[in-house]
Motif scaffolding. Structure first.
Motif, PDB file in Angstrom:
ATOM      1  N   ASN A 132       1.560  -8.851   0.553  1.00  0.00           N
ATOM      2  CA  ASN A 132       0.551  -8.649   1.592  1.00  0.00           C
ATOM      3  C   ASN A 132       1.185  -7.991   2.984  1.00  0.00           C
ATOM      4  N   LEU A 133       2.529  -7.885   2.946  1.00  0.00           N
ATOM      5  CA  LEU A 133       3.210  -6.960   3.954  1.00  0.00           C
ATOM      6  C   LEU A 133       3.049  -5.603   3.597  1.00  0.00           C
ATOM      7  N   GLY A 134       3.091  -5.108   2.317  1.00  0.00           N
ATOM      8  CA  GLY A 134       2.710  -3.786   1.725  1.00  0.00           C
ATOM      9  C   GLY A 134       1.200  -3.472   2.140  1.00  0.00           C
ATOM     10  N   ILE A 135       0.415  -4.469   2.036  1.00  0.00           N
ATOM     11  CA  ILE A 135      -1.130  -4.017   2.205  1.00  0.00           C
ATOM     12  C   ILE A 135      -1.245  -3.888   3.837  1.00  0.00           C
ATOM     13  N   CYS A 136      -0.668  -4.908   4.710  1.00  0.00           N
ATOM     14  CA  CYS A 136      -0.893  -4.446   6.106  1.00  0.00           C
ATOM     15  C   CYS A 136      -0.213  -2.999   6.405  1.00  0.00           C
ATOM     16  N   TYR A 137       0.938  -2.715   5.909  1.00  0.00           N
ATOM     17  CA  TYR A 137       1.438  -1.271   6.517  1.00  0.00           C
ATOM     18  C   TYR A 137       0.741  -0.260   5.738  1.00  0.00           C
ATOM     19  N   LEU A 138       0.222  -0.519   4.842  1.00  0.00           N
ATOM     20  CA  LEU A 138      -0.558   0.669   3.839  1.00  0.00           C
ATOM     21  C   LEU A 138      -1.701   0.943   5.044  1.00  0.00           C
ATOM     22  N   MET A 139      -2.513  -0.247   5.328  1.00  0.00           N
ATOM     23  CA  MET A 139      -3.839  -0.129   6.263  1.00  0.00           C
ATOM     24  C   MET A 139      -3.542   0.349   7.566  1.00  0.00           C
ATOM     25  N   ASP A 142       1.399   3.474   7.686  1.00  0.00           N
ATOM     26  CA  ASP A 142       2.847   3.250   7.553  1.00  0.00           C
ATOM     27  C   ASP A 142       3.333   3.240   6.073  1.00  0.00           C
ATOM     28  N   TYR A 143       3.185   4.470   5.508  1.00  0.00           N
ATOM     29  CA  TYR A 143       3.637   4.463   3.882  1.00  0.00           C
ATOM     30  C   TYR A 143       4.665   4.242   3.447  1.00  0.00           C
ATOM     31  N   MET A 144       5.818   4.446   4.466  1.00  0.00           N
ATOM     32  CA  MET A 144       7.001   4.226   3.865  1.00  0.00           C
ATOM     33  C   MET A 144       7.388   2.806   3.971  1.00  0.00           C
ATOM     34  N   GLN A 145       7.058   1.923   4.963  1.00  0.00           N
ATOM     35  CA  GLN A 145       6.887   0.580   4.820  1.00  0.00           C
ATOM     36  C   GLN A 145       6.183  -0.039   3.678  1.00  0.00           C
ATOM     37  N   PHE A 150       6.086  -3.079  -1.241  1.00  0.00           N
ATOM     38  CA  PHE A 150       5.193  -3.117  -2.667  1.00  0.00           C
ATOM     39  C   PHE A 150       6.480  -3.139  -3.832  1.00  0.00           C
ATOM     40  N   GLU A 151       7.417  -2.285  -3.714  1.00  0.00           N
ATOM     41  CA  GLU A 151       8.654  -2.062  -4.522  1.00  0.00           C
ATOM     42  C   GLU A 151       9.289  -3.588  -4.541  1.00  0.00           C
ATOM     43  N   GLN A 152       9.412  -4.164  -3.424  1.00  0.00           N
ATOM     44  CA  GLN A 152      10.097  -5.376  -3.404  1.00  0.00           C
ATOM     45  C   GLN A 152       9.365  -6.584  -4.021  1.00  0.00           C
ATOM     46  N   ALA A 153       8.070  -6.366  -3.976  1.00  0.00           N
ATOM     47  CA  ALA A 153       7.207  -7.559  -4.683  1.00  0.00           C
ATOM     48  C   ALA A 153       7.240  -7.227  -6.177  1.00  0.00           C
ATOM     49  N   LEU A 154       7.341  -5.741  -6.530  1.00  0.00           N
ATOM     50  CA  LEU A 154       7.163  -5.585  -8.040  1.00  0.00           C
ATOM     51  C   LEU A 154       8.842  -5.780  -8.382  1.00  0.00           C
ATOM     52  N   ALA A 155       9.686  -5.918  -7.725  1.00  0.00           N
ATOM     53  CA  ALA A 155      11.083  -6.255  -8.276  1.00  0.00           C
ATOM     54  C   ALA A 155      11.030  -7.503  -8.523  1.00  0.00           C
ATOM     55  N   LEU A 156      10.368  -8.424  -7.998  1.00  0.00           N
ATOM     56  CA  LEU A 156      10.340  -9.884  -8.330  1.00  0.00           C
ATOM     57  C   LEU A 156       9.535 -10.170  -9.329  1.00  0.00           C
ATOM     58  N   PRO A 162      -1.635  -6.773  -7.380  1.00  0.00           N
ATOM     59  CA  PRO A 162      -2.010  -5.958  -6.313  1.00  0.00           C
ATOM     60  C   PRO A 162      -0.980  -5.043  -5.791  1.00  0.00           C
ATOM     61  N   ALA A 163       0.492  -5.231  -5.874  1.00  0.00           N
ATOM     62  CA  ALA A 163       1.325  -4.362  -5.492  1.00  0.00           C
ATOM     63  C   ALA A 163       1.320  -3.119  -6.331  1.00  0.00           C
ATOM     64  N   LYS A 164       0.923  -3.406  -7.904  1.00  0.00           N
ATOM     65  CA  LYS A 164       1.068  -2.185  -8.924  1.00  0.00           C
ATOM     66  C   LYS A 164      -0.161  -1.237  -8.227  1.00  0.00           C
ATOM     67  N   LYS A 165      -1.138  -1.868  -7.984  1.00  0.00           N
ATOM     68  CA  LYS A 165      -2.544  -1.292  -7.580  1.00  0.00           C
ATOM     69  C   LYS A 165      -2.269  -0.234  -6.131  1.00  0.00           C
ATOM     70  N   ASN A 166      -1.796  -0.854  -5.403  1.00  0.00           N
ATOM     71  CA  ASN A 166      -1.400  -0.346  -4.105  1.00  0.00           C
ATOM     72  C   ASN A 166      -0.404   0.751  -3.974  1.00  0.00           C
ATOM     73  N   LEU A 167       0.512   0.279  -4.856  1.00  0.00           N
ATOM     74  CA  LEU A 167       1.693   1.389  -4.896  1.00  0.00           C
ATOM     75  C   LEU A 167       1.251   2.895  -5.452  1.00  0.00           C
TER      76      LEU A 167
END
Length: 167
Positions: A132-139, A142-145, A150-156, A162-167
């Motif tokens: 969700n942090l990834g989605i917030c920053y995407l919207m 702030d693409y780097m954040q 998203f990468e942190q979520a996928l590492a877990l 959602p992280a796969k799709k948005n990354l």
């Protein structure tokens, strides 16, 4: 009426009536217990845990024998928590998550970010908070954040959609 609804398997009706009962007497342990069961049956795990905790808090010695499931469930939840993290902190994070998700859905990303950050700090393996942090920053463009979260979520959880799709 709430307990009868539980026995009949009408958990939504049970929830409505048990909430009314608790509004009248917030220390009614068996109402909390049956509400916890009803929330569990309807997939509302965090609310279930909240009311299992309340059931144990308010139970008399006689009632404690009846609600042994509450104790077992809370012990299981506590085993899965990060070291030093209490059930009370878990419930606080659950409320933070709900508020953060409401902000996310209403496009109030700046308000959602601090809530999800606290959760991610408290529970480093909380995939949804990081996603969700990834989605917030995407919207917020702030693409780097966004990529980082998203990468942190996928590492877990490499299968977290959602992280796969948005990354």
């Amino acid at each position: 009426v709430g307990i009868m609804a539980v026995l009949k398997g009408d958990y939504n009706l049970a929830i409505q009536n048990l909430l009314k009962s608790i509004a009248v007497n917030g220390e009614y342990a068996l109402a909390h217990y049956n509400l916890a069961i009803s929330y569990q049956k309807t997939g509302k795990v965090d609310l279930s845990i909240k009311h299992h905790v309340a059931a144990l808090k308010y139970a008399s010695p006689e009632e404690t024998d009846v609600i042994t499931a509450s104790k077992e469930i809370i012990e299981l939840v506590e085993k899965g928590l990060p070291t030093g993290f209490t059930i009370e902190q878990y419930l606080e994070d659950s409320e933070r998550f709900d508020r953060g998700f409401e902000f996310l859905q209403t496009e109030q990303y700046e308000k959602a970010i601090p809530l999800f950050k606290v959760i991610a700090s408290n529970q480093p393996k909380h995939v949804q908070a990081k996603g969700n942090l990834g989605i917030c920053y995407l919207m917020l463009q702030d693409y780097m954040q966004a990529r980082d979260y998203f990468e942190q979520a996928l590492a877990l959880d490499p299968d977290y959609g959602p992280a796969k799709k948005n990354l």
